[in-house]
Write a protein that holds these residues in place. Sequence first.
Motif, short mmCIF file in Angstrom:
data_model
loop_
_atom_site.label_atom_id
_atom_site.label_comp_id
_atom_site.label_asym_id
_atom_site.label_seq_id
_atom_site.Cartn_x
_atom_site.Cartn_y
_atom_site.Cartn_z
N THR A 11 28.04 10.53 101.00
CA THR A 11 27.16 9.30 100.67
C THR A 11 28.03 8.24 101.25
O THR A 11 29.23 8.08 101.32
CB THR A 11 26.66 9.22 99.41
OG1 THR A 11 27.49 8.89 98.53
CG2 THR A 11 25.67 10.49 98.98
N GLY A 12 27.08 7.18 101.58
CA GLY A 12 27.66 5.98 102.10
C GLY A 12 26.50 4.92 102.47
O GLY A 12 25.35 5.29 102.29
N ASP A 13 26.86 3.91 102.58
CA ASP A 13 25.89 2.64 103.09
C ASP A 13 26.75 1.51 103.67
O ASP A 13 27.81 1.53 103.98
CB ASP A 13 25.12 2.22 102.11
CG ASP A 13 26.10 1.56 100.92
OD1 ASP A 13 27.10 1.08 101.21
OD2 ASP A 13 25.61 1.79 99.80
N GLY A 14 25.80 0.80 104.30
CA GLY A 14 26.23 -0.39 105.20
C GLY A 14 27.44 0.04 106.15
O GLY A 14 27.09 0.82 107.12
N GLU A 58 29.11 4.91 106.41
CA GLU A 58 28.04 5.91 106.48
C GLU A 58 28.85 7.03 105.49
O GLU A 58 27.95 7.81 105.07
CB GLU A 58 27.80 6.32 107.84
CG GLU A 58 27.09 5.32 108.66
CD GLU A 58 26.56 5.93 109.91
OE1 GLU A 58 26.71 6.84 110.15
OE2 GLU A 58 25.89 4.93 110.82
N TRP A 88 31.42 7.59 102.62
CA TRP A 88 32.43 7.04 101.72
C TRP A 88 32.48 7.84 100.57
O TRP A 88 33.78 8.39 100.18
CB TRP A 88 32.02 5.58 101.33
CG TRP A 88 32.72 4.89 100.67
CD1 TRP A 88 32.81 4.67 99.30
CD2 TRP A 88 34.27 4.52 101.06
NE1 TRP A 88 33.85 3.98 98.91
CE2 TRP A 88 35.00 3.71 99.76
CE3 TRP A 88 35.04 4.37 102.35
CZ2 TRP A 88 35.91 3.15 99.94
CZ3 TRP A 88 36.15 3.68 102.41
CH2 TRP A 88 36.59 3.04 100.80
#
Length: 270
Positions: free
Chosen positions: A24-27, A30, A32
């Motif tokens: 999972t990840g964000d910002g 992508e 992390w």
Amino acid sequence: MPYLLDQTTRDVAQSQSPLAFLNTGDGDFEVWDRYLTVNGKQAYYLGNVCGTCSFLFERMEGAEAGIDVGELTTQLAVGLDCLPEEVVDTLAQLLPPSGYIVALLKLKPQLVQLHGDSDYFAVEQVENEGGLDYFWGLPHYPKVPYYRVDGRSRVKVSNGSSTGEAFDFIIPMFPETFLNSERTSFFERAFKDGRTPTAVTLSLLDVKGPAATGKDHWCLAHYVIDGHHKIAAAARAERELTILAFIAVEHGISSRKQINTVLRTFSRPL
């Protein structure tokens, strides 16, 4: 003394395994955080993809049971001293897609008391990173008692121009309080009678180095999918057992070459 008894490889392209790896990840990131899931539930947080962040694992709500190995139960209870192709092929079908380096290891597990003298997170990790986490002021808490391997702490490992230290961890899907006492006693008697049963793990190598000072830590983590009673019994009886470790090449913070490098630090029988 820990031994590497046998080694092979397998590639699992498609699988109906209840086990899976999740990223999972964000910002800007992508990918992390990494997780091991069981039947779609997060069972273990495996840390992040950063090579200069701390090694860690943390039990989550999905870690509550092992995997059924079917008709191999009896053969694994007797124990393996090599890697029969049919056994490796059958177990590979229970695993998530990945390339695997498969290793049969003979070792003695030792149960860790969290935040005690044997806890990697409270001792070796804190020493290597020059103290406790600045914000929390506490060592990492994995939320489950785990096992370490006798003779496998601060093992010197060389990767070209750099030198690091290797550590091994055996991580159950559930704590000893979940175990059946009669089954554990059965295996304690088996060990004392000179038998060497085999447990099965889904394993990862994370090579992690602190951002500032300290050495790279090569952390080989074995997540138990079959054999919780065997491992607990071996630790109580102070006996060796064998672990059939499926090391997932694509999902650790390491390369295939690094996995083979750390396996070469195990002794081989004469």
